[in-house]
Design a protein around this motif. Structure first.
Motif, PDB file in Angstrom:
ATOM      1  N   ASP A 138      35.648  55.324  48.320  1.00 61.20           N
ATOM      2  CA  ASP A 138      36.721  54.415  47.924  1.00 61.20           C
ATOM      3  C   ASP A 138      36.264  53.334  46.955  1.00 61.20           C
ATOM      4  N   ILE A 139      34.990  52.950  47.015  1.00 58.51           N
ATOM      5  CA  ILE A 139      34.514  51.906  46.098  1.00 58.51           C
ATOM      6  C   ILE A 139      34.503  52.403  44.659  1.00 58.51           C
ATOM      7  N   SER A 140      34.675  53.690  44.462  1.00 62.51           N
ATOM      8  CA  SER A 140      34.796  54.223  43.099  1.00 62.51           C
ATOM      9  C   SER A 140      35.985  53.622  42.366  1.00 62.51           C
ATOM     10  N   SER A 141      36.981  53.130  43.105  1.00 63.55           N
ATOM     11  CA  SER A 141      38.142  52.507  42.474  1.00 63.55           C
ATOM     12  C   SER A 141      37.774  51.237  41.718  1.00 63.55           C
ATOM     13  N   SER A 142      36.635  50.641  42.057  1.00 67.17           N
ATOM     14  CA  SER A 142      36.138  49.475  41.324  1.00 67.17           C
ATOM     15  C   SER A 142      35.049  49.845  40.328  1.00 67.17           C
ATOM     16  N   LEU A 188      38.231  42.983  42.905  1.00 62.62           N
ATOM     17  CA  LEU A 188      37.607  43.431  41.663  1.00 62.62           C
ATOM     18  C   LEU A 188      38.326  44.635  41.075  1.00 62.62           C
ATOM     19  N   GLY A 189      38.700  45.575  41.915  1.00 64.62           N
ATOM     20  CA  GLY A 189      39.297  46.812  41.434  1.00 64.62           C
ATOM     21  C   GLY A 189      40.638  46.618  40.753  1.00 64.62           C
ATOM     22  N   ILE A 190      41.498  45.759  41.309  1.00 62.39           N
ATOM     23  CA  ILE A 190      42.822  45.555  40.711  1.00 62.39           C
ATOM     24  C   ILE A 190      42.723  44.970  39.307  1.00 62.39           C
ATOM     25  N   PRO A 191      42.035  43.813  39.110  1.00 63.23           N
ATOM     26  CA  PRO A 191      41.960  43.294  37.734  1.00 63.23           C
ATOM     27  C   PRO A 191      41.222  44.224  36.783  1.00 63.23           C
ATOM     28  N   ALA A 192      40.193  44.936  37.270  1.00 62.49           N
ATOM     29  CA  ALA A 192      39.453  45.848  36.398  1.00 62.49           C
ATOM     30  C   ALA A 192      40.329  47.006  35.943  1.00 62.49           C
ATOM     31  N   ASN A 193      41.086  47.587  36.855  1.00 60.17           N
ATOM     32  CA  ASN A 193      41.965  48.698  36.478  1.00 60.17           C
ATOM     33  C   ASN A 193      43.112  48.241  35.584  1.00 60.17           C
TER      34      ASN A 193
END
Length: 312
Positions: free
Chosen positions: A264-268, A50-55
């Motif tokens: 770390d979940i803040s990255s998403s 989730l984090g990679i595509p969202a960022n």
């Protein structure tokens, strides 16, 4: 044995005096509390998928609208770059925690953990930018087109890379205390800025019994941001200063992963919130006289930008 504390995991490396001693993986050392590691892995793989595509979408959106961006977008952009790289590490991290006992790959992981440790510095810059817009709009307007934000970004990256390199070395005595001090200071600063913004937005204009509708929407959004900051960063803030009160096994296999899992979940969470928020279009405040008082209208909150973008 040497214990090396790193951001999103804990590496315990045995350095046996003879070849007959078997080195243990982190998972093998924490078999008494496997549910905590499973919880941590779930959060890290959420970052991966989730984090990679969202960022990446945040980066694309900021690039597409760079002609109509808010003053905070430069900090949001660099924070998205930082989080994108951090979200790439779960496969390597999983392999090292579960199966590997070699030293070499941990240097890479420790560097990325050091980079993630410094993400609250970019969040603090975002909070400071919005604090100035709401509490000191005239000064904010005068500084709006200056290059100081680029200088701030350069300074934060310099601190980040120096900190990550030092963490990568892994043998600096009491180095984990640097993170404790940094996260405590950044957390207190972010909470102060957002509480000040909420207090300012909560003030009603002369003769009004209710908050302006746009100001009310801004208030709710800032409140959500504050709640997310507390959710992500309060666990390490609350637990790490009291590390000495926990036994080694409890801290290394339980407290450590709980605290950094939430951080770390803040990255998403941060990019998802940015993508889901709406731009709050508000009237322009062209001059100081246009605002009957600093907090009486929402236009003063945007400080002549014509809109107020509220996001983490």
């Amino acid at each position: 044995m040497r214990a090396l504390f790193i951001n999103s995991t804990l590496l315990l490396i045995h350095r046996p005096g003879n070849a007959s001693v078997v080195e243990l993986t982190v998972f093998e050392r924490c078999t008494a509390m496997p549910e905590v590691l499973l919880f941590y892995f779930c959060l890290q793989f959420i970052n991966l998928f989730l984090g990679i595509p969202a960022n990446v979408m945040v980066l694309w959106l900021i690039h597409r609208t760079k002609g109509d961006s808010s003053t905070s977008d430069i900090f949001i952009l660099h924070l998205a770059v930082l989080d994108t790289f951090f979200c790439l590490i779960p496969p390597l991290e999983f392999a090292n925690l579960m199966y590997l006992t070699v030293d070499s790959t941990w240097y890479v992981l420790r560097f990325f953990y050091g980079v993630k440790d410094s993400s609250p510095l970019f969040l603090s810059c975002i909070c400071m930018d919005r604090y100035m817009a709401v509490r000191h709009p005239i000064l904010f307007t005068e500084l709006k087109d200056r290059k100081h934000r680029s200088v701030c970004v350069a300074v934060v990256w310099l601190i980040t890379l120096v900190y990550a390199a030092a963490k990568c070395v892994g043998n600096i005595p009491n180095f984990e205390k640097a993170f404790t001090v940094m996260i405590l200071a950044a957390f207190a600063f972010m909470v102060f800025c957002n509480m000040s913004i909420l207090w300012a937005l909560r003030q009603s204009g002369p003769g009004r019994d209710e908050m302006h509708p746009v100001k009310k929407r801004a208030f709710k959004m800032v409140l959500i941001i504050l709640a997310i900051i507390v959710f992500n960063y309060f666990p390490p803030v609350a637990l790490f200063p009291f590390q000495e009160y926990f036994t080694d096994d409890v801290f290394k296999c339980y407290i450590h992963y709980i605290a950094f899992g939430f951080m770390d979940i803040s990255s998403s969470i941060q990019p998802v919130l940015y993508l889901s928020k709406e731009k709050l279009i508000i009237p322009s405040c062209r001059t100081k006289d246009d605002c009957c008082s600093r907090y009486s209208c929402c236009s003063c909150c945007c400080a002549v930008t014509g809109e107020m973008q509220v996001s983490t």
